[in-house]
Design a protein around this motif. Structure first.
Motif, PDB file in Angstrom:
ATOM      1  N   UNK A   1      64.926  25.961 -75.178  1.00  0.00           N
ATOM      2  CA  UNK A   1      66.152  26.405 -75.844  1.00  0.00           C
ATOM      3  C   UNK A   1      67.343  25.798 -75.106  1.00  0.00           C
ATOM      4  N   UNK A   2      67.907  24.768 -75.672  1.00  0.00           N
ATOM      5  CA  UNK A   2      69.020  24.094 -75.011  1.00  0.00           C
ATOM      6  C   UNK A   2      70.355  24.672 -75.468  1.00  0.00           C
ATOM      7  N   UNK A   3      71.323  24.677 -74.559  1.00  0.00           N
ATOM      8  CA  UNK A   3      72.651  25.205 -74.864  1.00  0.00           C
ATOM      9  C   UNK A   3      73.411  24.281 -75.813  1.00  0.00           C
ATOM     10  N   UNK A   4      74.284  24.863 -76.633  1.00  0.00           N
ATOM     11  CA  UNK A   4      75.211  24.114 -77.492  1.00  0.00           C
ATOM     12  C   UNK A   4      74.464  23.036 -78.283  1.00  0.00           C
ATOM     13  N   UNK A   5      75.073  21.834 -78.382  1.00  0.00           N
ATOM     14  CA  UNK A   5      74.433  20.729 -79.099  1.00  0.00           C
ATOM     15  C   UNK A   5      73.812  19.744 -78.118  1.00  0.00           C
ATOM     16  N   UNK A   6      73.389  20.225 -76.966  1.00  0.00           N
ATOM     17  CA  UNK A   6      72.913  19.316 -75.931  1.00  0.00           C
ATOM     18  C   UNK A   6      71.639  18.576 -76.328  1.00  0.00           C
ATOM     19  N   UNK A   7      70.837  19.193 -77.175  1.00  0.00           N
ATOM     20  CA  UNK A   7      69.669  18.479 -77.708  1.00  0.00           C
ATOM     21  C   UNK A   7      70.091  17.148 -78.332  1.00  0.00           C
ATOM     22  N   UNK A   8      71.096  17.229 -79.172  1.00  0.00           N
ATOM     23  CA  UNK A   8      71.553  16.044 -79.895  1.00  0.00           C
ATOM     24  C   UNK A   8      72.157  15.017 -78.940  1.00  0.00           C
ATOM     25  N   UNK A   9      72.867  15.480 -77.924  1.00  0.00           N
ATOM     26  CA  UNK A   9      73.506  14.567 -76.980  1.00  0.00           C
ATOM     27  C   UNK A   9      72.436  13.823 -76.173  1.00  0.00           C
ATOM     28  N   UNK A  10      71.382  14.547 -75.795  1.00  0.00           N
ATOM     29  CA  UNK A  10      70.283  13.897 -75.079  1.00  0.00           C
ATOM     30  C   UNK A  10      69.632  12.829 -75.956  1.00  0.00           C
ATOM     31  N   UNK A  11      69.453  13.146 -77.230  1.00  0.00           N
ATOM     32  CA  UNK A  11      68.874  12.153 -78.150  1.00  0.00           C
ATOM     33  C   UNK A  11      69.757  10.907 -78.210  1.00  0.00           C
ATOM     34  N   UNK A  12      71.058  11.107 -78.219  1.00  0.00           N
ATOM     35  CA  UNK A  12      71.972   9.958 -78.244  1.00  0.00           C
ATOM     36  C   UNK A  12      71.821   9.133 -76.964  1.00  0.00           C
ATOM     37  N   UNK A  13      71.623   9.805 -75.831  1.00  0.00           N
ATOM     38  CA  UNK A  13      71.439   9.093 -74.564  1.00  0.00           C
ATOM     39  C   UNK A  13      70.169   8.269 -74.570  1.00  0.00           C
ATOM     40  N   UNK A  14      69.093   8.862 -75.052  1.00  0.00           N
ATOM     41  CA  UNK A  14      67.823   8.133 -75.114  1.00  0.00           C
ATOM     42  C   UNK A  14      67.946   6.938 -76.049  1.00  0.00           C
ATOM     43  N   UNK A  15      68.594   7.163 -77.190  1.00  0.00           N
ATOM     44  CA  UNK A  15      68.769   6.072 -78.145  1.00  0.00           C
ATOM     45  C   UNK A  15      69.594   4.937 -77.516  1.00  0.00           C
ATOM     46  N   UNK A  16      70.612   5.287 -76.748  1.00  0.00           N
ATOM     47  CA  UNK A  16      71.404   4.273 -76.062  1.00  0.00           C
ATOM     48  C   UNK A  16      70.523   3.384 -75.195  1.00  0.00           C
ATOM     49  N   UNK A  17      69.661   4.013 -74.405  1.00  0.00           N
ATOM     50  CA  UNK A  17      68.829   3.210 -73.506  1.00  0.00           C
ATOM     51  C   UNK A  17      67.673   2.549 -74.235  1.00  0.00           C
ATOM     52  N   UNK A  18      67.263   3.115 -75.365  1.00  0.00           N
ATOM     53  CA  UNK A  18      66.259   2.430 -76.179  1.00  0.00           C
ATOM     54  C   UNK A  18      66.829   1.086 -76.622  1.00  0.00           C
ATOM     55  N   UNK A  19      68.064   1.094 -77.085  1.00  0.00           N
ATOM     56  CA  UNK A  19      68.705  -0.163 -77.451  1.00  0.00           C
ATOM     57  C   UNK A  19      68.792  -1.101 -76.254  1.00  0.00           C
ATOM     58  N   UNK A  20      69.250  -0.586 -75.127  1.00  0.00           N
ATOM     59  CA  UNK A  20      69.426  -1.443 -73.947  1.00  0.00           C
ATOM     60  C   UNK A  20      68.106  -2.023 -73.472  1.00  0.00           C
ATOM     61  N   UNK A  21      67.024  -1.267 -73.632  1.00  0.00           N
ATOM     62  CA  UNK A  21      65.712  -1.769 -73.209  1.00  0.00           C
ATOM     63  C   UNK A  21      65.336  -3.022 -73.983  1.00  0.00           C
ATOM     64  N   UNK A  22      65.903  -3.183 -75.174  1.00  0.00           N
ATOM     65  CA  UNK A  22      65.565  -4.346 -76.004  1.00  0.00           C
ATOM     66  C   UNK A  22      66.238  -5.619 -75.511  1.00  0.00           C
ATOM     67  N   UNK A  23      67.364  -5.495 -74.805  1.00  0.00           N
ATOM     68  CA  UNK A  23      68.103  -6.711 -74.451  1.00  0.00           C
ATOM     69  C   UNK A  23      68.618  -6.736 -73.014  1.00  0.00           C
ATOM     70  N   UNK A  24      68.211  -5.767 -72.198  1.00  0.00           N
ATOM     71  CA  UNK A  24      68.716  -5.777 -70.834  1.00  0.00           C
ATOM     72  C   UNK A  24      67.664  -5.270 -69.864  1.00  0.00           C
ATOM     73  N   UNK A  25      68.003  -5.264 -68.572  1.00  0.00           N
ATOM     74  CA  UNK A  25      67.103  -4.759 -67.546  1.00  0.00           C
ATOM     75  C   UNK A  25      67.731  -3.625 -66.741  1.00  0.00           C
ATOM     76  N   UNK A  26      68.780  -2.995 -67.277  1.00  0.00           N
ATOM     77  CA  UNK A  26      69.383  -1.845 -66.591  1.00  0.00           C
ATOM     78  C   UNK A  26      68.360  -0.769 -66.328  1.00  0.00           C
TER      79      UNK A  26
END
Lengths: 240, 240
Positions: free
Chosen positions: B139-164
Motif C-alpha cells: 500500500x503506497x502513499x499518495x500517487x507514489x506507485x505511478x511516480x515509481x513507474x515513471x522512474x522505471x520507464x525513464x531508465x528503461x528508455x535509457x537502458x536502450x541507448x546509454x550505460x548510466x
DNA sequence: GCAATAGTGTCTTTTAGACAGTATGGG
DNA sequence: CCCATACTGTCTAAAAGACACTATTGC
C-alpha cells in the motif's frame, strides 16, 4: 481513511506552513519562413512588467484538476491557442528566480503550426512569435531564457529519433519543410534520401496525392500526419 | 528594478493568494540478487501514516537554493544516501493526490549501488529496498506507485541507448551484472557480443585487469566506470 | 576428463551517408 | 532548350543480431 487521519486533516491548515509560489508556463515553438520561433507574451503586471515572457500563470484550484490543465488554460487565456498535445518539460524552482519569493514553475512544451494563433496575435499586440536566434537581444522575464533553451534542446533530441516535428507545420506540408525543421533543430544538413527512407519506413506520414508548386523547379509532394506520429521512435538516430 | 516594481513588492504578500502544496520526492533504484529494487520509507506522520512512500519532503526556504537541493537534503535525512548525481523525473500535481489539498511533487530519480545506504537501513527499520515487481502488493502513499513507474520507464528508455545503468552497481562489476540490469529494465535478453561491442566502442567503461571468481565457470573480468558515463548516448538503440 | 560460465570470430541484416542519376515544373 | 528543384538508384559503412566457437575455472 483512519479516524486519526481524519482528525489530523480537520486541524490541518496549509497557511501554517511556509508558502512557496507555483506556476505553470508553456514553451510553444514553431517553424516559419525558414526560422524557429517561440511564442511570447508581454507581461502586463508586476513583477517584470513590460518584459516578454512565456505564457503561463498560477494554478486555479477550482478550474484545474491537474498541472496540465493549468498549463492549457493559461495558454488559451493568454494566446488563444489550444494545442492538441503538450508535454511536460520539467520543473524549474529556486529561491531567486522570482522577486516575490521561493518560486517554482512547471514548464510544458509543444510544437504548433505558425498560423494556429494568428487570429489572436493579430487582434492583440501582446503576444508574438520571436526568432529563437534573437532571444539574446530580448529582455526576458525571470529564468524564461533558460526554460526556452530547455524546450529547444528537448526537440533537438526528438528531431534525432522521431517525427513529432511535423506538429510544427500546417498540413499538408512538403518533405522539404519537414526536413528544414529537423535541420534547424539539430544544426546540420540531412541527406534527403536518408530522410525520405525514414519517413517511408515509419509509416506515420502519408502522401496526400496533391503537389505544391514552388516558384521554380519540380512541384513537391504533399504529406499529412497519421495517428502514431507523436509516439513513433526510430531505433537509430540521425547523427547529431 | 524599477521604482514601481519595488513598491509592488513591498506590498506583495504571498499569503493573500490561494495556497498550494509543493514537495520533492526521490525514486532511487538499484540492482540486487537479480532483481530491481526501489528504496521506500515508512511514513511516520499523517497523512498516510504507516504507508510506504518515496523519500521526500517539503522545501526548506532557508536551506534549499534549488529544487534539487531540497530533493538531496530530504533524501540524506530520510535514508542517509547522498547520490553523486540525480536527475529530474517530472512534476506530478493534481487536486486529489494529497488529502491536504491541491498538491504538487517534483520527483527526482537515480540509480545507486545497493550497499550505498546499507548502514542507515541496518540501523533504522523505516527505510528499505523493495522488489519493483512486488509493489502491487504494497500500500503506497499518495500517487507514489505511478511516480515509481515513471522512474522505471525513464531508465528503461535509457537502458536502450546509454550505460548510466552502471550507476546501479558497486564498482568494480562484471559485464554479466551490467547486462542483467539492462535485461531487467527492458524485459528481454541481450546478446553478449552486441553488449560488449557497445561497451568497447563507448569508451565509458574500463577493465580493471582484475577478475572475479564465480562459483563455477571461468572468472569474469571486472570493470569500472569512467567520467563520461552519465552523458554517453549510442546513436543506435538496442531493439526494445 | 566434464560441466559451467566467460569471452571471441564471423556471417547476416538493417539502416544511414554519399552522391550521381532521373523527373518535372517554369521560363 | 536551360535552369532549378524534387525525387530515386545504388554503393558503402557502421553497427546490431545470431550463433557457433574457444578459454578458463572447479570438481
Amino acid at each position: 481513511m483512519s479516524e486519526s487521519e481524519q482528525s489530523f486533516l480537520n486541524t490541518y491548515n496549509a497557511a501554517d506552513y511556509p508558502i512557496v509560489l507555483l506556476s505553470v508556463d508553456a514553451v510553444l515553438l514553431t517553424y516559419h519562413e525558414d526560422r524557429l520561433k517561440v511564442l511570447l507574451v508581454e507581461r502586463a503586471s508586476h513583477p517584470a512588467i513590460g518584459c516578454w515572457a512565456l505564457p503561463g500563470g498560477f494554478i486555479d484550484q477550482r478550474a484545474d484538476n491537474q498541472l496540465e490543465d493549468a498549463a492549457m488554460r493559461s495558454l488559451k487565456n493568454k494566446t488563444g491557442v489550444a494545442p492538441p498535445y503538450i508535454e511536460q518539460l520539467g520543473a524549474f524552482g529556486s529561491a531567486d528566480r522570482d522577486p516575490r519569493g521561493w518560486s517554482t514553475t512547471v514548464a510544458y512544451t509543444a510544437l504548433i503550426p505558425y498560423a494556429a494563433c494568428a487570429a489572436h496575435i493579430d487582434s492583440v499586440s501582446d503576444s508574438q512569435w520571436f526568432d529563437v536566434d534573437r532571444l539574446k537581444t530580448l529582455k526576458l522575464a525571470f529564468d524564461h531564457q533558460r526554460i526556452i533553451e530547455a524546450g529547444i534542446e528537448r526537440f533537438r533530441q526528438k528531431a534525432l529519433y522521431s517525427l513529432v516535428t511535423a506538429r510544427a507545420l500546417a498540413e499538408p506540408f512538403t518533405l522539404y519543410e519537414l526536413r528544414r525543421v529537423h535541420e534547424l533543430l539539430i544544426g546540420k544538413t540531412i541527406q534527403r534520401k536518408s530522410f525520405l527512407r525514414r519517413i517511408e519506413s515509419s509509416g506515420v506520414l502519408k502522401e496526400t496525392g496533391e503537389t505544391k508548386v514552388i516558384d521554380k523547379g519540380r512541384p513537391a509532394m504533399l504529406y499529412k500526419t497519421r495517428p502514431g506520429i507523436d509516439d513513433y521512435r526510430f531505433v537509430r538516430n540521425i547523427d547529431g
